[in-house]
Design an enzyme around this catalytic site. Structure first.
Site, mmCIF file in Angstrom:
data_model
loop_
_atom_site.group_PDB
_atom_site.id
_atom_site.type_symbol
_atom_site.label_atom_id
_atom_site.label_comp_id
_atom_site.label_asym_id
_atom_site.label_seq_id
_atom_site.Cartn_x
_atom_site.Cartn_y
_atom_site.Cartn_z
ATOM 1 N N ASP A 193 54.619 24.452 15.346
ATOM 2 C CA ASP A 193 56.061 24.399 15.104
ATOM 3 C C ASP A 193 56.770 23.769 16.296
ATOM 4 O O ASP A 193 56.777 24.334 17.397
ATOM 5 C CB ASP A 193 56.592 25.817 14.855
ATOM 6 C CG ASP A 193 58.025 25.831 14.336
ATOM 7 O OD1 ASP A 193 58.741 24.824 14.496
ATOM 8 O OD2 ASP A 193 58.432 26.869 13.776
ATOM 9 N N HIS B 242 56.897 23.536 11.373
ATOM 10 C CA HIS B 242 57.953 24.496 11.053
ATOM 11 C C HIS B 242 57.964 24.853 9.571
ATOM 12 O O HIS B 242 58.302 25.978 9.198
ATOM 13 C CB HIS B 242 59.310 23.916 11.453
ATOM 14 C CG HIS B 242 60.450 24.856 11.259
ATOM 15 N ND1 HIS B 242 60.603 26.010 12.001
ATOM 16 C CD2 HIS B 242 61.500 24.837 10.381
ATOM 17 C CE1 HIS B 242 61.696 26.657 11.614
ATOM 18 N NE2 HIS B 242 62.245 25.970 10.628
ATOM 19 N N SER C 152 63.279 30.763 9.590
ATOM 20 C CA SER C 152 64.047 29.673 10.198
ATOM 21 C C SER C 152 65.462 30.145 10.567
ATOM 22 O O SER C 152 65.615 31.143 11.265
ATOM 23 C CB SER C 152 64.063 28.475 9.254
ATOM 24 O OG SER C 152 64.578 27.327 9.877
#
EC number: 2.3.1.-
Length: 365
Positions: A310, A343, A145
């Site tokens: 995602d 995600h 991330s």
């Protein structure tokens, strides 16, 4: 304070990428395993926006970490073999210096007097930490991330910082949809009456703004497929007031939002969120957009991972990173999972991600 929490004093002053300086700033960090005599078995993990340095337990009675299934003795990132380092991000409220920290110049919290924070600053502080620990070149750099973009910043600052690079659920920059989501989160916090231009207190905390920001975040962290699987449309209960909570998915969002309210400082959230949106790895050294922003990296290999579901970092972003690395002559594998958790898949799809990371790291030794 647990004895495994350590602190590294950054150079004073520490100069920021966009200007401004800090005096007496520090990073909170933790390590697992032992650095070998050659100092070539270190792995640096760069965190996402909200996690801290506590990736995993240090002993049986310790609190579990945010990536507990991935890191530790005998696990995918094996602390029996590697010396694992993780720091709370500069600018956070997790033990490292950030906007909520006390400014030694006036003995008050920095708040908006904190310098403009960029991912380049977080990258630089981690580079200095590694050097402090006696690590000139990492065995592997790992960033999920926000940490994945911070890793790009670090590679661009120090092209030979690591032999191997593992980026997960990230890219060279945030796409417009992700920036839009984070801008709404920032707006929710700032527009809370209790935010009071940053002069809130523990008693008058911007609760509503933080709750709304967290709920927006939870929607973007997961996928519609997972919502369909986890939350039937059946009503949970009769609401306590008109338009109150009655659907299971509403209760889920409310629960996670309430847990988050006092776990993260609002101004720190603003600074880190904006740092993600400011970062543009494509424009490294003011190069033209069609030049390769990763042409300088001195990597032996890389694994770029993403997830089909995602929303924040779509798979085209991972494809872009992989293409740039391949064009730079780096042996690069691109692995896109079919995890339905969006995600957050790298945090919850334990089997898929631990197997992929373990296989990759074993191939590097």
């Amino acid at each position: 304070m647990p004895d495994y929490l350590k602190h590294f004093q950054l150079p004073s002053p520490f100069t920021f990428y966009r200007g401004g300086r800090l005096f007496g700033a520090r990073l909170q960090y933790e390590t697992w395993g032992t650095l070998n005599p050659q100092a070539d078995n270190a792995i640096l993990i760069l965190t996402g926006l909200s996690p801290d340095s506590h990736v995993c337990r240090h002993h049986r009675d310790d609190e579990p970490g945010w990536w507990e299934y991935m890191v530790g003795p005998g696990k995918a990132i094996d602390s029996n073999h590697f010396y694992v380092i993780c720091a709370s991000s500069l600018g956070s409220c997790k033990g490292s210096t950030g906007p909520a920290s006390i400014n030694p110049a006036n003995n008050r919290a920095y708040r908006f007097d904190f310098p403009d924070l960029c991912l380049q600053d977080i990258a630089h502080s981690n580079l200095l930490l590694c050097q402090h620990l006696g690590v000139e070149r990492l065995h592997a750099l790992i960033g999920p991330s926000m940490g994945g973009m911070t890793g790009i910043a670090l590679l661009q600052q120090q092209p030979n910082i690591t032999r191997h690079w593992l980026q997960i659920a990230a890219g060279l920059a945030s796409p417009p949809f992700s920036t839009a989501i984070r801008s709404l989160q920032r707006e929710a916090i700032i527009n809370d009456n209790n935010f009071n231009r940053g002069f809130y207190s523990r008693e008058d905390w911007p609760v509503d703004g933080m709750k709304f920001a967290r709920k927006i975040g939870m929607l973007s962290y997961r996928s519609a497929e997972e919502w369909n699987e986890r939350f039937p449309r059946s009503l949970k209960k009769v609401p306590e007031h008109p338009f109150g909570i009655e659907f299971p998915v509403e209760s889920y969002l409310e629960h996670h939002a309430n847990r988050f309210i006092h776990q993260f400082d609002p101004i720190c959230y603003l600074y880190l969120s904006r740092a993600m949106d400011w970062f543009d790895g494509y424009q490294y050294k003011a190069r033209r957009i069609f030049d390769n922003p990763l042409s300088d990296v001195e990597l032996e290999s890389a694994l770029i991972m993403g997830t089909q579901t995602d929303l924040l970092f779509p798979t085209q972003l991972q494809q872009d990173v992989s293409d740039c690395l391949n064009q730079a002559g780096v042996k690069t594998d691109l692995f896109i999972t079919d995890s339905i958790q969006g995600h957050d898949a790298f945090l919850v799809d334990e089997v898929c991600f631990s197997q992929a990371v373990k296989h990759y790291l074993l191939s590097t030794v």
